[in-house]
Design an enzyme around this catalytic site. Sequence first.
Site, PDB file in Angstrom:
ATOM      1  N   VAL A   1       0.817  -1.214   0.000  1.00  0.00           N
ATOM      2  CA  VAL A   1       0.000   0.000   0.000  1.00  0.00           C
ATOM      3  C   VAL A   1       0.855   1.269   0.000  1.00  0.00           C
ATOM      4  O   VAL A   1       0.466   2.291  -0.564  1.00  0.00           O
ATOM      5  CB  VAL A   1      -0.990  -0.010   1.193  1.00  0.00           C
ATOM      6  CG1 VAL A   1      -0.264   0.147   2.514  1.00  0.00           C
ATOM      7  CG2 VAL A   1      -2.038   1.056   1.036  1.00  0.00           C
TER       8      VAL A   1
ATOM      9  N   GLY B   1       1.820   3.278  -3.316  1.00  0.00           N
ATOM     10  CA  GLY B   1       0.912   4.183  -3.994  1.00  0.00           C
ATOM     11  C   GLY B   1       0.235   5.212  -3.116  1.00  0.00           C
ATOM     12  O   GLY B   1      -0.383   6.148  -3.619  1.00  0.00           O
ATOM     13  N   HIS B   2       0.317   5.062  -1.800  1.00  0.00           N
ATOM     14  CA  HIS B   2      -0.346   6.022  -0.906  1.00  0.00           C
ATOM     15  C   HIS B   2       0.707   6.984  -0.369  1.00  0.00           C
ATOM     16  O   HIS B   2       1.349   6.707   0.638  1.00  0.00           O
ATOM     17  CB  HIS B   2      -1.082   5.293   0.226  1.00  0.00           C
ATOM     18  CG  HIS B   2      -2.102   6.150   0.905  1.00  0.00           C
ATOM     19  ND1 HIS B   2      -1.921   6.691   2.140  1.00  0.00           N
ATOM     20  CD2 HIS B   2      -3.324   6.560   0.481  1.00  0.00           C
ATOM     21  CE1 HIS B   2      -2.980   7.401   2.479  1.00  0.00           C
ATOM     22  NE2 HIS B   2      -3.855   7.337   1.486  1.00  0.00           N
ATOM     23  N   TYR B   3       0.888   8.061  -1.112  1.00  0.00           N
ATOM     24  CA  TYR B   3       1.915   9.061  -0.836  1.00  0.00           C
ATOM     25  C   TYR B   3       3.318   8.423  -0.859  1.00  0.00           C
ATOM     26  O   TYR B   3       3.971   8.330   0.174  1.00  0.00           O
ATOM     27  CB  TYR B   3       1.680   9.764   0.498  1.00  0.00           C
ATOM     28  CG  TYR B   3       0.333  10.438   0.599  1.00  0.00           C
ATOM     29  CD1 TYR B   3       0.132  11.676   0.017  1.00  0.00           C
ATOM     30  CD2 TYR B   3      -0.711   9.832   1.274  1.00  0.00           C
ATOM     31  CE1 TYR B   3      -1.106  12.303   0.110  1.00  0.00           C
ATOM     32  CE2 TYR B   3      -1.951  10.453   1.368  1.00  0.00           C
ATOM     33  CZ  TYR B   3      -2.144  11.688   0.793  1.00  0.00           C
ATOM     34  OH  TYR B   3      -3.345  12.289   0.879  1.00  0.00           O
TER      35      TYR B   3
ATOM     36  N   ILE C   1       1.901   7.025   4.207  1.00  0.00           N
ATOM     37  CA  ILE C   1       0.946   7.092   5.312  1.00  0.00           C
ATOM     38  C   ILE C   1      -0.003   5.904   5.175  1.00  0.00           C
ATOM     39  O   ILE C   1      -0.492   5.620   4.081  1.00  0.00           O
ATOM     40  CB  ILE C   1       0.126   8.403   5.254  1.00  0.00           C
ATOM     41  CG1 ILE C   1       1.034   9.625   5.332  1.00  0.00           C
ATOM     42  CG2 ILE C   1      -0.921   8.436   6.360  1.00  0.00           C
ATOM     43  CD1 ILE C   1       0.317  10.924   5.018  1.00  0.00           C
TER      44      ILE C   1
END
Length: 145
Positions: free
Chosen positions: A45, A48-50, A55
Amino acid sequence: MPVLTRTEIEQLIPHRDPFLWIDEVTELTDSKIVAKKHIAAELDVFRGHYPHFPILPGVLQLEAAFQAGAILIAKSQQVEEGQVPVITRVNNTKFRQMVRPGDTLDIEVELTERVANAFFLTGKVSVNGQVSVRLEFACAAAKAG
């Protein structure tokens, strides 16, 4: 020392990697559960999440609380065999701080009321003693499969 290990957790709820968000249970009564989840830096994760400031998405913190609630309900044998608790409502959710790679989630969930096959719970997720999210949620027993 854990009250429930990962293997025992997997016997109670249907979640598995990569979507099992509880590593161990450290406290368990008929109405309360305390669990932990280590947030590994290698989790997909974070790609792709910042990506330059990773985060943990808030929805995954909620999922950890939901899974802890499912373990609590399953362990106290409040659902019939062949049923699993599924989320029906989330209320009063407040995010307070970010969760980063390497953090450990401390997850506390309490069963506040049961009405027929509906369960009402409150949850709190913390990191290093600081609350990252508080929530109220409900679930109902549903037939698995």
